[in-house]
Design an enzyme around this catalytic site. Structure first.
Site, PDB file in Angstrom:
ATOM      1  N   GLY A   1       2.512   2.367   5.379  1.00  0.00           N
ATOM      2  CA  GLY A   1       3.602   1.418   5.635  1.00  0.00           C
ATOM      3  C   GLY A   1       4.483   1.882   6.792  1.00  0.00           C
ATOM      4  O   GLY A   1       4.852   1.097   7.675  1.00  0.00           O
TER       5      GLY A   1
ATOM      6  N   GLU B   1       4.165  10.140  -6.146  1.00  0.00           N
ATOM      7  CA  GLU B   1       3.464   9.065  -6.833  1.00  0.00           C
ATOM      8  C   GLU B   1       2.059   9.580  -7.187  1.00  0.00           C
ATOM      9  O   GLU B   1       1.306  10.001  -6.306  1.00  0.00           O
ATOM     10  CB  GLU B   1       3.363   7.862  -5.893  1.00  0.00           C
TER      11      GLU B   1
ATOM     12  N   CYS C   1       2.001   0.261  -8.515  1.00  0.00           N
ATOM     13  CA  CYS C   1       3.061   0.913  -7.721  1.00  0.00           C
ATOM     14  C   CYS C   1       4.363   0.981  -8.511  1.00  0.00           C
ATOM     15  O   CYS C   1       5.182   1.870  -8.297  1.00  0.00           O
ATOM     16  CB  CYS C   1       3.274   0.250  -6.378  1.00  0.00           C
TER      17      CYS C   1
ATOM     18  N   GLY D   1       0.841  -1.202   0.000  1.00  0.00           N
ATOM     19  CA  GLY D   1       0.000   0.000   0.000  1.00  0.00           C
ATOM     20  C   GLY D   1       0.867   1.239   0.000  1.00  0.00           C
ATOM     21  O   GLY D   1       2.010   1.216  -0.480  1.00  0.00           O
TER      22      GLY D   1
HETATM   23  P1  ADP Z   1      -3.653   3.245  -1.175  1.00  0.00           P
HETATM   24  O1  ADP Z   1      -3.156   4.655  -1.172  1.00  0.00           O
HETATM   25  O2  ADP Z   1      -3.055   2.365  -2.184  1.00  0.00           O
HETATM   26  O3  ADP Z   1      -5.146   3.130  -1.003  1.00  0.00           O
HETATM   27  P2  ADP Z   1      -3.378   2.626   1.589  1.00  0.00           P
HETATM   28  O4  ADP Z   1      -2.041   2.450   2.223  1.00  0.00           O
HETATM   29  O5  ADP Z   1      -4.229   3.750   2.040  1.00  0.00           O
HETATM   30  O6  ADP Z   1      -3.029   2.607   0.078  1.00  0.00           O
HETATM   31  O7  ADP Z   1      -4.235   1.293   1.734  1.00  0.00           O
HETATM   32  C1  ADP Z   1      -3.718   0.010   1.510  1.00  0.00           C
HETATM   33  C2  ADP Z   1      -4.378  -0.946   2.479  1.00  0.00           C
HETATM   34  O8  ADP Z   1      -4.016  -0.576   3.814  1.00  0.00           O
HETATM   35  C3  ADP Z   1      -5.902  -0.933   2.441  1.00  0.00           C
HETATM   36  O9  ADP Z   1      -6.367  -2.252   2.636  1.00  0.00           O
HETATM   37  C4  ADP Z   1      -6.256  -0.044   3.627  1.00  0.00           C
HETATM   38  O10 ADP Z   1      -7.537  -0.304   4.152  1.00  0.00           O
HETATM   39  C5  ADP Z   1      -5.179  -0.436   4.619  1.00  0.00           C
HETATM   40  N1  ADP Z   1      -4.899   0.569   5.651  1.00  0.00           N
HETATM   41  C6  ADP Z   1      -5.113   1.902   5.611  1.00  0.00           C
HETATM   42  N2  ADP Z   1      -4.709   2.484   6.761  1.00  0.00           N
HETATM   43  C7  ADP Z   1      -4.217   1.491   7.553  1.00  0.00           C
HETATM   44  C8  ADP Z   1      -3.615   1.453   8.858  1.00  0.00           C
HETATM   45  N3  ADP Z   1      -3.432   2.530   9.569  1.00  0.00           N
HETATM   46  N4  ADP Z   1      -3.193   0.258   9.325  1.00  0.00           N
HETATM   47  C9  ADP Z   1      -3.335  -0.866   8.591  1.00  0.00           C
HETATM   48  N5  ADP Z   1      -3.895  -0.898   7.371  1.00  0.00           N
HETATM   49  C10 ADP Z   1      -4.332   0.265   6.837  1.00  0.00           C
END
Ligand code: ADP
Length: 506
Positions: free
Chosen positions: A268, A416, A319, A263
């Site tokens: 991350g 990005e 990505c 993600g």
């Molecule tokens: P993108 O910008 O690609 O949507 P995100 O990082 O927001 O990426 O989301 C990727 C995944 O991480 C999704 O399944 C989202 O629900 C999850 N996610 C978002 N915030 C958190 C968090 N604080 N902890 C764990 N998972 C999360």
């Protein structure tokens, strides 16, 4: 030749190039196709999808549901359960029981049989999986049909092959599975990411709690139906739907041994902070700002096709998308002209149409983010060109777009965008190309286009990127490890190397 939009700004390069002879691409007018829609009448969506825990469909303790919508029509498809911390706890407990009592005790060859069955069932259901992927996520049916679904089942086939040969994978050293893996995936390749994460975890003897992205939960839930159908033992894979809070609850759970996340870099980093000191293992596959580097000696038509494939065919929702083009100065004008002519032939529209090249942007939020960054590019003085294609009136769409005269320091050269937007920069020497390509906080992938094999190797040794493609782009195979450097994350997925993310090697 395609008619430019009224407000189209032309760069000097494009203006000069326009007076040169026609290259054979004649724009949208000569490429009319009748619609060829994939049929959806046979699909029966449930009104409400529950959580898949312990091999059963259970209502969320949160009692909450959220809609998942079709980004090409903005219409809701179904309601999906929103798991809270209690639901996540139930899923982790069920994964732990399945690990202790069943999966870790099963002979590796038996684990392999389950993985083969999953792969075969995915092939049997390939058409429906592709249609649902396209409806829920917005990508063109030809992408989900020809790439996402076959590659997802290939991951199960590949890892089925490893399950009973792990003794050979770690140079003869003893190994053991980690236990319960919490896996959190994004919306750009929903089914493929699920397969990419679940297959190696199961092959190595772990059990799984998977959290799909909130905008694209449906194919993971169809995968759960496949697990039921092939009688995967209950609790070996559990699927909890929800948004960031559900993911955070999974990360925070004390009985999870490993987190695998794909993600954004921001989330991350938050995850890395949250599990610091907990002893949990972690792999992160985060953002990217890949450079496609085109030398003057490259086969230019092939390169243009690779650039288009790298950034436009997936709406730029990748990505490792080649969102920066570094082109040798002497061929800049020619490449820009070829690129513009090629992009003008791309069909943007209904993702369920088999002729569509560019489908819908995954969500309104993402579309707004793309628009914001494109506006920033214009405000910073770069020259924008967008395809003159007509966009559907409903749904989230953005025309394929590129910028020339991009300053190294501008936001569109660094951030990005995750949309069909390409930033074009130039270079004069290989050293300058390396310096510019590496001048980013990311390091996921890069592409090099040249006639000289020695130059490709010279570049590959210097580029800070997990994957370097030579005279091609966005090629994937389950046997190739994938992962990044710098803020693109760490750990590898796929190949023999990817297996070590799911075992403790003694
Ligand atoms: P993108 O910008 O690609 O949507 P995100 O990082 O927001 O990426 O989301 C990727 C995944 O991480 C999704 O399944 C989202 O629900 C999850 N996610 C978002 N915030 C958190 C968090 N604080 N902890 C764990 N998972 C999360």
């Amino acid at each position: 030749m395609a008619t430019p939009r009224k407000n189209e700004k032309k760069t000097d390069a494009v203006k000069a190039a326009s007076s040169e002879p026609d290259l054979g691409f004649t724009g949208e007018s000569s490429w009319q196709y009748e619609p060829s829609l994939e049929g959806t009448d046979h699909l029966r969506f449930e009104k409400k999808y529950e959580l898949f825990i312990g091999g059963r469909w259970v209502a969320p303790k949160s009692k909450k549901y959220f809609p998942t919508i079709n980004p090409a029509t903005e219409e809701p498809i179904a309601e999906v359960a929103e798991a809270n911390a209690e639901d996540v706890d139930a899923a982790v407990r069920s994964a732990r029981t399945a690990y202790d009592k069943i999966w870790s005790k099963l002979r590796p060859a038996e684990r392999a049989k389950y993985l083969y069955r999953i792969a075969r069932a995915m092939q049997e259901k390939a058409r429906d999986l592709a249609i649902v992927e396209t409806m829920d996520g917005g990508k063109p049916i030809k992408e989900s049909r020809d790439f996402d679904v076959p590659t997802a089942s290939a991951h199960f086939f590949y890892h089925a092959g490893w399950a009973d040969k792990l003794d050979l994978a770690f140079h003869g050293r003893p190994y053991r599975p980690l236990g319960v893996a919490g896996q959190i995936i994004p919306w750009n390749f929903p089914l493929l990411m699920a397969a990419w994460k679940i297959a190696p975890a199961l092959a190595c003897g772990n059990t799984v709690v998977l959290k799909p992205a909130e905008t694209t939960p449906l194919t993971a839930l169809l995968l759960a139906k496949i697990f039921e159908e092939i009688e995967l033992p209950p609790g070996v894979v559990n699927i909890v739907t929800g948004a960031g809070a559900t993911g955070a609850a999974l990360v925070a759970h004390s009985d999870v041994n490993k987190i695998a996340f794909t993600g954004s870099t921001d989330v991350g980093k938050r995850i890395q902070g949250a599990i610091a000191g907990s002893g949990k293992r972690l792999t992160l596959e985060l953002g990217g700002k890949a450079a496609n580097i085109v030398f003057a000696d490259a086969p230019l038509d092939q390169a243009v096709e690779g650039i288009v494939n790298g950034i436009f065919f997936n709406q730029g929702h990748v990505c490792c998308a080649g969102s920066r083009l570094l082109v040798e100065e002497s061929v800049h004008d020619l490449v820009v002209r070829k690129l513009r002519d090629r992009i003008a032939t791309m069909r943007v529209g209904n993702p369920l149409d088999k002729n569509t090249d560019l489908g819908a942007i995954n969500s309104k939020m993402q579309l707004e983010k793309i628009r914001g960054l494109v506006a920033a590019g214009e405000a910073e003085g770069a020259e924008r060109w967008s395809s003159p294609c007509a966009l559907p009136k409903k749904g989230f769409f953005f025309p394929p777009t590129f910028f020339t005269n991009v300053a190294q320091a501008s936001r569109i050269a660094h951030e990005e965008i995750f949309g069909p937007v390409l930033s074009i920069l130039t270079f004069r020497t290989p050293d300058e190309a390396v310096e510019k390509a590496n001048n980013t906080m990311y390091g996921l992938s890069a592409g090099v286009w040249t006639d000289k094999g020695s130059k490709s190797f010279w570049m590959a040794q210097r580029l800070q990127a997990g994957v370097v493609w030579a005279n091609t782009f966005n090629k994937f195979d389950p046997s190739s490890p994938f992962g990044g450097y710098k803020e693109s994350g760490f750990g590898r997925e796929g190949g023999r190397q990817g297996l070590s993310s799911y075992v403790e090697v003694g």
